[in-house]
Design a protein around this motif. Structure first.
Motif, PDB file in Angstrom:
ATOM      1  N   VAL A  80     -11.453  41.815  -3.914  1.00 28.95           N
ATOM      2  CA  VAL A  80     -11.504  42.330  -5.279  1.00 28.95           C
ATOM      3  C   VAL A  80     -12.685  43.289  -5.394  1.00 28.95           C
ATOM      4  N   THR A  81     -12.593  44.164  -6.361  1.00 27.58           N
ATOM      5  CA  THR A  81     -13.683  45.105  -6.597  1.00 27.58           C
ATOM      6  C   THR A  81     -14.784  44.424  -7.417  1.00 27.58           C
ATOM      7  N   TRP A  82     -15.897  45.064  -7.460  1.00 27.17           N
ATOM      8  CA  TRP A  82     -17.028  44.592  -8.253  1.00 27.17           C
ATOM      9  C   TRP A  82     -16.616  44.394  -9.716  1.00 27.17           C
ATOM     10  N   LYS A  83     -15.870  45.339 -10.252  1.00 28.86           N
ATOM     11  CA  LYS A  83     -15.466  45.286 -11.661  1.00 28.86           C
ATOM     12  C   LYS A  83     -14.492  44.144 -11.943  1.00 28.86           C
ATOM     13  N   GLU A  84     -13.801  43.662 -10.934  1.00 27.61           N
ATOM     14  CA  GLU A  84     -12.854  42.563 -11.114  1.00 27.61           C
ATOM     15  C   GLU A  84     -13.529  41.194 -11.096  1.00 27.61           C
ATOM     16  N   LEU A  85     -14.789  41.140 -10.701  1.00 23.60           N
ATOM     17  CA  LEU A  85     -15.510  39.864 -10.670  1.00 23.60           C
ATOM     18  C   LEU A  85     -15.871  39.424 -12.085  1.00 23.60           C
ATOM     19  N   PRO A  86     -15.835  38.120 -12.356  1.00 26.11           N
ATOM     20  CA  PRO A  86     -16.318  37.623 -13.650  1.00 26.11           C
ATOM     21  C   PRO A  86     -17.801  37.971 -13.820  1.00 26.11           C
ATOM     22  N   ARG A  87     -18.207  38.144 -15.049  1.00 28.73           N
ATOM     23  CA  ARG A  87     -19.584  38.546 -15.341  1.00 28.73           C
ATOM     24  C   ARG A  87     -20.621  37.597 -14.711  1.00 28.73           C
ATOM     25  N   SER A  88     -20.333  36.291 -14.726  1.00 26.33           N
ATOM     26  CA  SER A  88     -21.298  35.338 -14.157  1.00 26.33           C
ATOM     27  C   SER A  88     -21.493  35.581 -12.663  1.00 26.33           C
ATOM     28  N   LEU A  89     -20.456  36.004 -11.969  1.00 21.73           N
ATOM     29  CA  LEU A  89     -20.595  36.296 -10.542  1.00 21.73           C
ATOM     30  C   LEU A  89     -21.177  37.686 -10.310  1.00 21.73           C
ATOM     31  N   GLN A  90     -20.942  38.610 -11.207  1.00 21.94           N
ATOM     32  CA  GLN A  90     -21.580  39.924 -11.082  1.00 21.94           C
ATOM     33  C   GLN A  90     -23.101  39.771 -11.096  1.00 21.94           C
ATOM     34  N   ARG A  91     -23.589  38.892 -11.969  1.00 19.08           N
ATOM     35  CA  ARG A  91     -25.038  38.643 -12.010  1.00 19.08           C
ATOM     36  C   ARG A  91     -25.509  38.065 -10.681  1.00 19.08           C
ATOM     37  N   LYS A  92     -24.766  37.110 -10.148  1.00 17.29           N
ATOM     38  CA  LYS A  92     -25.149  36.440  -8.909  1.00 17.29           C
ATOM     39  C   LYS A  92     -25.085  37.391  -7.717  1.00 17.29           C
ATOM     40  N   PHE A  93     -24.055  38.244  -7.676  1.00 16.66           N
ATOM     41  CA  PHE A  93     -23.834  39.128  -6.533  1.00 16.66           C
ATOM     42  C   PHE A  93     -24.453  40.519  -6.696  1.00 16.66           C
ATOM     43  N   ARG A  94     -25.304  40.692  -7.686  1.00 20.71           N
ATOM     44  CA  ARG A  94     -25.890  42.012  -7.981  1.00 20.71           C
ATOM     45  C   ARG A  94     -26.572  42.643  -6.758  1.00 20.71           C
ATOM     46  N   VAL A  95     -27.384  41.867  -6.046  1.00 22.16           N
ATOM     47  CA  VAL A  95     -28.100  42.390  -4.883  1.00 22.16           C
ATOM     48  C   VAL A  95     -27.119  42.715  -3.753  1.00 22.16           C
ATOM     49  N   SER A  96     -26.121  41.865  -3.568  1.00 18.53           N
ATOM     50  CA  SER A  96     -25.105  42.126  -2.540  1.00 18.53           C
ATOM     51  C   SER A  96     -24.351  43.417  -2.834  1.00 18.53           C
ATOM     52  N   GLN A  97     -24.032  43.650  -4.097  1.00 20.59           N
ATOM     53  CA  GLN A  97     -23.327  44.876  -4.473  1.00 20.59           C
ATOM     54  C   GLN A  97     -24.189  46.097  -4.189  1.00 20.59           C
ATOM     55  N   LEU A  98     -25.476  46.015  -4.470  1.00 24.75           N
ATOM     56  CA  LEU A  98     -26.379  47.130  -4.174  1.00 24.75           C
ATOM     57  C   LEU A  98     -26.408  47.395  -2.670  1.00 24.75           C
ATOM     58  N   ALA A  99     -26.531  46.341  -1.874  1.00 21.13           N
ATOM     59  CA  ALA A  99     -26.552  46.493  -0.413  1.00 21.13           C
ATOM     60  C   ALA A  99     -25.232  47.077   0.092  1.00 21.13           C
TER      61      ALA A  99
END
Length: 153
Positions: free
Chosen positions: A118-137
């Motif tokens: 799934v894309t970043w935008k498809e993740l629930p907001r609670s997981l977007q917060r958790k995976f923020r650093v991974s998304q940047l990397a």
């Protein structure tokens, strides 16, 4: 989806207990996995002849769960323990289930169980917060992160 393998003789899958916390921490750190949220209550382990040889957890977030910290001791690999534990965690989950993994090889492993990218935008907001650093990397092409969601087939 992969068929359920049989545990080797002398092995059991069970929910972790308070006395397992140090073994779990050791395995998670040994595997260089995310050391946040190492709560024994969220873990399942595979114990063989008195030793914990595999672990995995279902982390709780707002309205969803994350499958994480899945690790099998190298000497116990290629016996289906990772598959057994993955299938058990999936069947134990009562909410939408997500995970993040590093690289296509792991993404291919999880896709056999019904996970799909799934894309970043498809993740629930609670997981977007958790995976923020991974998304940047991932965006900077430092780490080949794949976010995945489980869909029953």
């Amino acid at each position: 989806m992969r068929s359920m393998s049989v545990l080797p003789d002398g092995c059991v899958i069970r929910q972790a207990t308070p006395s397992d916390i140090w073994s779990i921490r050791f395995l998670v750190l040994r595997a260089k996995l995310d050391p946040t949220q190492i709560r024994w209550q969220q873990f399942w382990v595979i114990e063989c002849s008195g030793d914990i040889v595999a672990c995995g957890q279902l982390r709780d977030y707002s309205g969803v769960k994350e499958l994480g910290s899945l690790f099998v001791v190298p000497a116990w690999r290629r016996r289906g323990l990772g598959s057994i534990l993955t299938q058990h965690l999936i069947s134990s989950c009562d909410q939408p289930l997500y995970l993040e993994c590093l690289g296509q090889r792991l993404a291919n492993f999880y896709s056999h169980f019904g996970f799909y990218p799934v894309t970043w935008k498809e993740l629930p907001r609670s997981l977007q917060r958790k995976f923020r650093v991974s998304q940047l990397a991932k965006t900077l092409r430092i780490v080949p992160v794949v976010f995945m969601h489980y869909r029953e087939s």
